[in-house]
Each structure stands twice: as structure tokens, then as C-alpha cells.
Enzyme design. Structure first.
Site, PDB file in Angstrom:
ATOM      1  CG  ASP A 159      -0.184  -0.102   2.553  1.00 20.48           C
ATOM      2  OD1 ASP A 159       0.991  -0.543   2.561  1.00 20.48           O
ATOM      3  OD2 ASP A 159      -0.758   0.274   3.597  1.00 20.48           O
ATOM      4  CG  HIS A 208       6.613  -0.290  10.608  1.00 15.70           C
ATOM      5  ND1 HIS A 208       6.721  -0.783  11.894  1.00 15.70           N
ATOM      6  CD2 HIS A 208       6.176   0.987  10.733  1.00 15.70           C
ATOM      7  CE1 HIS A 208       6.368   0.156  12.740  1.00 15.70           C
ATOM      8  NE2 HIS A 208       6.040   1.239  12.066  1.00 15.70           N
TER       9      HIS A 208
HETATM   10  O1  RIB Z   1       2.102  -0.731  11.075  1.00  9.95           O
HETATM   11  C1  RIB Z   1       3.033  -0.504  10.085  1.00  9.95           C
HETATM   12  C2  RIB Z   1       2.447  -0.759   8.712  1.00  9.95           C
HETATM   13  O2  RIB Z   1       1.397   0.179   8.497  1.00  9.95           O
HETATM   14  C3  RIB Z   1       3.413  -0.560   7.567  1.00  9.95           C
HETATM   15  O3  RIB Z   1       3.170  -1.510   6.569  1.00  9.95           O
HETATM   16  C4  RIB Z   1       3.102   0.832   7.096  1.00  9.95           C
HETATM   17  O4  RIB Z   1       3.416   1.009   5.724  1.00  9.95           O
HETATM   18  C5  RIB Z   1       1.648   0.972   7.361  1.00  9.95           C
HETATM   19  O5  RIB Z   1       0.929   0.460   6.297  1.00  9.95           O
HETATM   20 CA    CA Z   2       2.848  -0.797   4.224  1.00  6.19          CA
END
Ligand code: RIB
Ligand code: CA
Length: 315
Positions: free
Chosen positions: A10, A241
Site C-alpha cells: 500500500d 516496518h
Molecule cells: O504498522 C506498520 C504498517 O502500516 C506498515 O506496513 C506501514 O506502511 C503501514 O501500512
Molecule cells: Ca505498508
């Protein structure tokens, strides 16, 4: 031999770095990107994915658009305050010249897995709607998936979208629960480790001071994300992340895992919480029964993961 993967994304600021990280890693062969709503609506995210590949000069990699909303609820579009209204830090990315693939993300996933049985690793770094839909359409396909390595969830720590839940899982808990019940190898790279992989200003400078089209783009989009996360964490920098899932794919020795099945809560204030089934054998009704163990990342060698990301992204 490089590992064939499909990144379901995303995009998203941290997604962007994760895509560059994967593209720059010789251990990885990116077969395609599939998009999903989350940080930004799917239509915008698909344009971002195309543009990210153009910046990386990898327009040979196809992009397929996926779900525009969760399986059983509505998309509320809450990613904008973290990633900007365009998912790229309000940098008004120029339009992509390349086009998305014809057909859906789920059809592409199914075709790629069937053409390469047992060889394709799915790396979802957004809400799990596309992957759940793939499994709903064709439950038997799980046996042909090499592994699902997902960024999402929180086993031992607090959530970031609510006190109980991580954002990707919280966006579509029903889908996430379907994925965690799949009959294939699953690894969960969740907040328990990704919050620990915290890039400070010095780390970020090593990336943005490097001169390449990829790092120039990251230099534009990082500030919005860093501003938000610095307030969230009360220190300057950002949690990496989505790139942590790519690091796990490259070298899982950098992570410590425990093995338990996962059930996702879909109700009430714990909606989206990824619960491990630890020592539940004595229960009359065991919600974790019949689920395979998930490799749940609980510790990480932060320094080595960050070094690896910098080495690959700033190259
Ligand atoms: O919680 C972190 C996630 O949420 C990551 O994938 C960041 O891109 C958001 O989508
Ligand atoms: Ca993400």
C-alpha cells in the site's frame, strides 16, 4: 539462487524504501507488485507503485491493482496523517508513464503461484485483503505457496493503530484471520521487532546523502514520515516496518522467532489483535486448534538490519 517474491503493498513511505531494498538485493527476484488500499487508496497506491518502479528503472516488473476495501468493512483512509494525502509525503509525485497490468492482483498472484509451484514467497506489507481473497477463491493454492512473510501484527507489544492492534491487521482483521489459518509456512514480522528497527538521523542521512534516483526520491518523502513518527516515538527518526520483512527474507538469522498459531480478534476494542495460542491445550474450545504454527519474530539484531538496509538502499 534468488528467491521469487511478490510484494503486496500500500505504497506508502516505508513501503517505498522496502521496494527499493528488495529491488537492490541480489538474493531476491521481484516477480511483481500487487497493490491494496491502506496508507493511501488503491488507485493512488497503484500509481505510486508504477512510479517507484520507474524511479528504480525496473519497469519490467508488472504492477496489478488489488482490493479497494476490506472484506467485510469499509476503508476509512486513515493513513494520510502518516504518509501524506498521496501516500508519498505530499510530494505530488509526477504521474507514472507506465500502465498497470490488465487483470486483478488476485488473478496475477494465482497465476504466478501456479506457474512456479512451491517457489513463490508472498510478502504482504499492507492489509491482507488480496491474500485472503486469493485463499478464499482457491483454498488449495496454499500448498503451492512457498511462504508468506508478512509485515503486520503484534504478539507481545502494543498496537499502533489502536492500543491492541497493528495498522495492517487492524485495516482488515477478517482477512488477516483467513491468512493466519492458511496451510502454508507463515512468518510474522510485526511491531515486536519493527519498532525496534529504529533509524535515527545519522542512519537516515547515510541514505539521503547518497546520490541515486532512489535515494533522491526517499529524500523527498522521508520528512513527512519522520515528523510524524518522531512525535509518536518521542525521538527523532523512524521505525522501518516494511523493510524489516525484506531483511527477514534475506537473513532470518538476524531475528529470533517463536512458534505458535495465531488467531486474529475481530470484535470489540481488541479488533485486529494477533493473539498467540500459547498453552491452550486444556481448553474445551481451543480457537487455535487446527492452525499451523507461525514463525513470530520477537527479537531482532537492530544494528545489523539497519546496516543491511543502508548498504542496499544507498547503493
Ligand atoms: O504498522 C506498520 C504498517 O502500516 C506498515 O506496513 C506501514 O506502511 C503501514 O501500512
Ligand atoms: Ca505498508
Amino acid at each position: 539462487m534468488s528467491q521469487k517474491i511478490i510484494i503486496d503493498t500500500d505504497p506508502g513511505i516505508d513501503d517505498t524504501m522496502a521496494i527499493f531494498f528488495a529491488l537492490n538485493s541480489p538474493e531476491i527476484d521481484v516477480l511483481g507488485l500487487t497493490t491494496v488500499y491502506g496508507n493511501t487508496p488503491t488507485e493512488r497506491g497503484t500509481i505510486n507503485a508504477l512510479r517507484i518502479l520507474e524511479i528504480a528503472s525496473r519497469t519490467d516488473i508488472p504492477v496489478y491493482a488489488g482490493a479497494i476495501k476490506p472484506l467485510e468493512s469499509e476503508y476509512t483512509g486513515k493513513g494520510e496523517f502518516v504518509h501524506g494525502h498521496d501516500g508519498q509525503g505530499n510530494t505530488n509525485l509526477e504521474p507514472a508513464k507506465t500502465k498497470k497490468g490488465t487483470g486483478s492482483a488476485v488473478d496475477f498472484l494465482e497465476k504466478a503461484i501456479k506457474e512456479n509451484p512451491g517457489e513463490v514467497t508472498l510478502v504482504p506489507v499492507g492489509p491482507l485483503t488480496n491474500i485472503a481473497q486469493l485463499l478464499l477463491n482457491n483454498p488449495k493454492i496454499a500448498k503451492d505457496i512457498k511462504e508468506i512473510i508478512l509485515m503486520g501484527g503484534n504478539a507481545l507489544s502494543q498496537g499502533n493503530a489502536s492500543p491492541s492492534a497493528e495498522a495492517n491487521i487492524r485495516n482488515d482483521p477478517e482477512a488477516a484471520d483467513i491468512v493466519f489459518s492458511a496451510d502454508c509456512e507463515i512468518s510474522m514480522v510485526g511491531l515486536d521487532v519493527t519498532n525496534q528497527v529504529f533509524m535515527d538521523k545519522e542512519h537516515i542521512d547515510k541514505i539521503v546523502n547518497f546520490d541515486s534516483p532512489q535515494t533522491k526520491h526517499l529524500k523527498k518523502i522521508f520528512p513527512f514520515y519522520v515528523d510524524f513518527l518522531s512525535k509518536f516515538f518521542d525521538k527523532e527518526g523512524m521505525a522501518t516496518h516494511d523493510s524489516s520483512a525484506i531483511a527477514y527474507l534475506i537473513d532470518r538469522n538476524l531475528f529470533k522467532t517463536i512458534q505458535y498459531p495465531i488467531v486474529v480478534e475481530t470484535l470489540g476494542i481488541s479488533r485486529g489483535k494477533t493473539w498467540m495460542g500459547t498453552g491452550m491445550d486444556q481448553l474445551d474450545h481451543n480457537p487455535w486448534e487446527d492452525r499451523r504454527n507461525v514463525n513470530i519474530c520477537i527479537e531482532v539484531d537492530e544494528e545489523k538490519v539497519i546496516d543491511l538496509i543502508i548498504q542496499r538502499v544507498a547503493s
